[in-house]
Each structure stands twice: as structure tokens, then as C-alpha cells.
Design a protein around this motif. Structure first.
Motif, PDB file in Angstrom:
ATOM      1  N   HIS A  15       0.820  -1.211   0.000  1.00 18.13           N
ATOM      2  CA  HIS A  15       0.000   0.000   0.000  1.00 18.13           C
ATOM      3  C   HIS A  15       0.852   1.259   0.000  1.00 18.13           C
ATOM      4  CE1 HIS A  15      -4.086  -1.548   0.225  1.00 18.13           C
ATOM      5  NE2 HIS A  15      -3.622  -2.513   0.999  1.00 18.13           N
ATOM      6  N   PHE A  16       1.972   1.231   0.682  1.00 14.64           N
ATOM      7  CA  PHE A  16       2.843   2.404   0.737  1.00 14.64           C
ATOM      8  C   PHE A  16       3.313   2.790  -0.660  1.00 14.64           C
ATOM      9  CE2 PHE A  16       6.995   4.475   1.147  1.00 14.64           C
ATOM     10  CZ  PHE A  16       6.699   5.491   2.043  1.00 14.64           C
ATOM     11  N   TYR A  17       3.831   1.814  -1.384  1.00 13.83           N
ATOM     12  CA  TYR A  17       4.354   2.126  -2.714  1.00 13.83           C
ATOM     13  C   TYR A  17       3.237   2.246  -3.756  1.00 13.83           C
ATOM     14  CZ  TYR A  17       8.976   1.696  -0.794  1.00 13.83           C
ATOM     15  OH  TYR A  17      10.103   1.911  -0.046  1.00 13.83           O
ATOM     16  N   ALA A  32      -0.530   4.154   4.279  1.00 15.08           N
ATOM     17  CA  ALA A  32      -0.399   2.711   4.092  1.00 15.08           C
ATOM     18  C   ALA A  32      -1.189   1.951   5.155  1.00 15.08           C
ATOM     19  CB  ALA A  32       1.073   2.307   4.119  1.00 15.08           C
ATOM     20  N   VAL A  33      -1.216   2.486   6.374  1.00 16.06           N
ATOM     21  CA  VAL A  33      -2.001   1.860   7.448  1.00 16.06           C
ATOM     22  C   VAL A  33      -3.470   1.805   7.052  1.00 16.06           C
ATOM     23  CG1 VAL A  33      -2.807   2.105   9.830  1.00 16.06           C
ATOM     24  CG2 VAL A  33      -0.409   2.553   9.263  1.00 16.06           C
ATOM     25  N   VAL A  34      -3.982   2.922   6.567  1.00 20.61           N
ATOM     26  CA  VAL A  34      -5.387   2.973   6.135  1.00 20.61           C
ATOM     27  C   VAL A  34      -5.626   1.985   5.004  1.00 20.61           C
ATOM     28  CG1 VAL A  34      -7.176   4.438   5.109  1.00 20.61           C
ATOM     29  CG2 VAL A  34      -5.669   5.362   6.877  1.00 20.61           C
ATOM     30  N   GLY A  35      -4.671   1.872   4.103  1.00 20.22           N
ATOM     31  CA  GLY A  35      -4.805   0.928   2.999  1.00 20.22           C
ATOM     32  C   GLY A  35      -4.930  -0.504   3.480  1.00 20.22           C
ATOM     33  N   VAL A  36      -4.097  -0.879   4.450  1.00 26.63           N
ATOM     34  CA  VAL A  36      -4.160  -2.242   4.986  1.00 26.63           C
ATOM     35  C   VAL A  36      -5.494  -2.473   5.702  1.00 26.63           C
ATOM     36  CG1 VAL A  36      -3.102  -3.929   6.529  1.00 26.63           C
ATOM     37  CG2 VAL A  36      -1.656  -2.369   5.215  1.00 26.63           C
TER      38      VAL A  36
END
Length: 276
Positions: A15-17, A32-36
Motif C-alpha cells: 500500500h505504501f508504494y 499505508a495503514v489505512v490501505g491495509v
């Protein structure tokens, strides 16, 4: 029941990249946290009842003491590294079983959880959600499978054999010979994927290779096999029902606000109400 085991560290990197394509390197502190969380929440919305997420609380593990070149946290971007621990906290607040690993790696936790869950007669299937080739060693017939979210491939034992040329239980031998650049060990010079599959197909595990096959390199190959072999002795839970999702905890309201995703609270609450 079906048990879903997720590689949280891999998902955080993904998610970060992935966000970088849209943010032009202007990283959101918890993007990225929100994405996970969205990924995991989507799974429970699609009827996943039992979910566990393994994370690397720190990158270094016992394997760093075995091989000097084994992977470390060096080189991980600070904006990404800063989201490791907030992810663990957010998952727990959302009511998801999370295993932050120290000494062992997230992969070891996934292997341990898969072994524990597969021993339960009430479990129909265990799905390990990661494309990491290390985890292929955990696959057992159609009972424990590996799921690649990106390619949508589901690999049972036959699919692992088709992809790598060896059975799941021999994946550590295969990786010992070909190496794993992501984990930081090079394998045995001059042996590629086809050569490794051929040798393993002919002789079996590295321990059974005739002495002349590897010569003085045998001890190095066995060391790499030790690095590649996932631990299955982490006592992460005593009952698979501990992985059942019971909805978000009371502190998820504060947590979702802090990471800039307040709508996740209503979505999680609705997912829990809908399944009751």
C-alpha cells in the motif's frame, strides 16, 4: 470454517508504494495503514470470519545471527518504517487478531498459525495471503493454500510443484540453492531454478545429496536451508475461535480519527452488524 492469515508487513509495503503512484512522493503519515485496514475490512465484508495478521515489529530476527548478510531494516524509508507500529495498534483496535513479531519474523508467525489452525478438525481450509515464495513451504494439499492477492492466484500443493518444480516441503531446499535476494542470502553459485529443481527431483533434500554434488559448499547450503525454513513453534493462540472477528473495539473510534480515516469506524460497525 476458513482461516485467513495475512502478511501485514507485505501489505504495508504494497500500500505504501501503491499510494506513491497517486501522491507523487508526498506520503500521507498513515496512508499505508489505512490501505491495509481497508483491505482487511473488505475481507470481513466478503464473509471472512476468522482472520489473523502477522507483522514484523522489527525487521531483524534470529536469522541475522546466523548470516551476516540477512535482511535488516536498513534502507527502509522512514515514512514507511514509521507506520509499522501504528498498523499493529490500528488492527488491534479494529478487533483483528494481530501478531507483532520480535526475534521471529512475520513469515514464521504465518507458518505457525497455519500449522496450529490446520490441526483443528473444525477448520476446512487455511488461506495464507502473501505471494512470498517462503510461505509456499506451508502449503498442504488443498487444506493450506497460498493466495496471491495481486495475481489472484490460489496455489495448492500441485500449483506449488508446477511453479517451482518441487513439492512444498522441499521449498527450503530449493531456496537454499537458488537464494533469496529479498532475504539477503545468495544461494549456491552456478545453481539456478531449473538446476535446483532437477537436483532436488533426483536426490530429495540437501541432506540426501551425494557428497560430490555440492562438495565443500554443502555446509553453506545447509545454512541457507536453515534460513529458508520457517518456524512453526510460535504459540500464537490456543483456540482458532480466538481469530473470530467480533467487530471493532471501543477505541477504534479514536484510532480511526487519529489516522485520518474516520469513515472506517462506521464501515467496520456496519460490517459487524450485517453479519450477525
Amino acid at each position: 470454517m476458513i482461516i485467513h492469515l495475512i502478511d501485514g508487513t507485505y501489505e504495508l509495503f504494497r500500500h505504501f508504494y501503491g499510494l506513491r503512484r497517486f501522491t507523487k512522493d508526498k506520503d500521507r503519515p498513515f496512508g499505508a495503514v489505512v490501505g491495509v485496514l481497508n483491505t482487511v475490512l473488505q475481507m470481513v465484508e466478503e464473509d471472512a470470519t476468522h482472520v489473523g495478521v502477522a507483522t514484523d515489529h522489527v525487521i531483524e530476527s534470529f536469522r541475522n545471527e546466523l548470516w551476516n548478510g540477512y535482511k535488516t531494516g536498513e534502507g527502509i524509508e522512514p515514512a514507511l518504517l514509521a507506520q509499522f507500529h501504528p498498523l499493529e495498534d490500528a488492527l488491534a483496535a479494529m478487533g483483528i487478531a494481530v501478531w507483532p513479531m520480535i526475534e521471529l519474523e512475520a513469515d514464521d508467525a504465518l507458518a505457525s498459525a497455519a500449522a496450529l489452525a490446520s490441526d483443528d478438525s473444525h477448520v476446512q481450509k487455511v488461506c495464507i495471503w502473501t505471494p512470498d515464495k517462503d510461505l509456499a513451504q506451508c502449503v498442504r494439499s488443498d487444506r493450506i493454500v497460498q493466495v496471491d492477492r495481486k495475481s489472484k492466484a490460489i496455489r495448492n500443493a500441485d500449483a506449488v510443484k508446477t511453479k517451482f518444480g518441487v513439492a512444498p516441503v522441499l521449498i527450503p531446499d530449493y531456496l537454499a540453492l537458488v537464494g533469496d535476494s529479498a532475504d539477503g542470502y545468495p544461494g549456491i553459485a552456478g545453481i539456478g531454478p531449473k538446476g535446483a529443481a532437477s537436483l532436488i527431483g533426483r536426490y530429495g533434500s540437501i541432506e540426501d545429496f551425494p557428497p560430490q554434488v555440492l562438495g565443500k559448499r554443502r555446509d553453506l547450503a545447509l545454512l541457507f536451508k536453515k534460513l529458508a525454513t520457517l518456524r512453526t513453534d510460535a504459540r500464537l493462540f490456543t483456540d482458532v475461535d480466538g481469530l473470530r472477528w467480533h467487530g471493532p473495539t471501543a477505541r477504534f473510534s479514536t484510532c480511526s480519527e487519529r489516522i485520518g480515516a474516520p469513515r472506517l469506524l462506521a464501515r467496520a460497525a456496519n460490517a459487524f452488524v450485517t453479519r450477525r
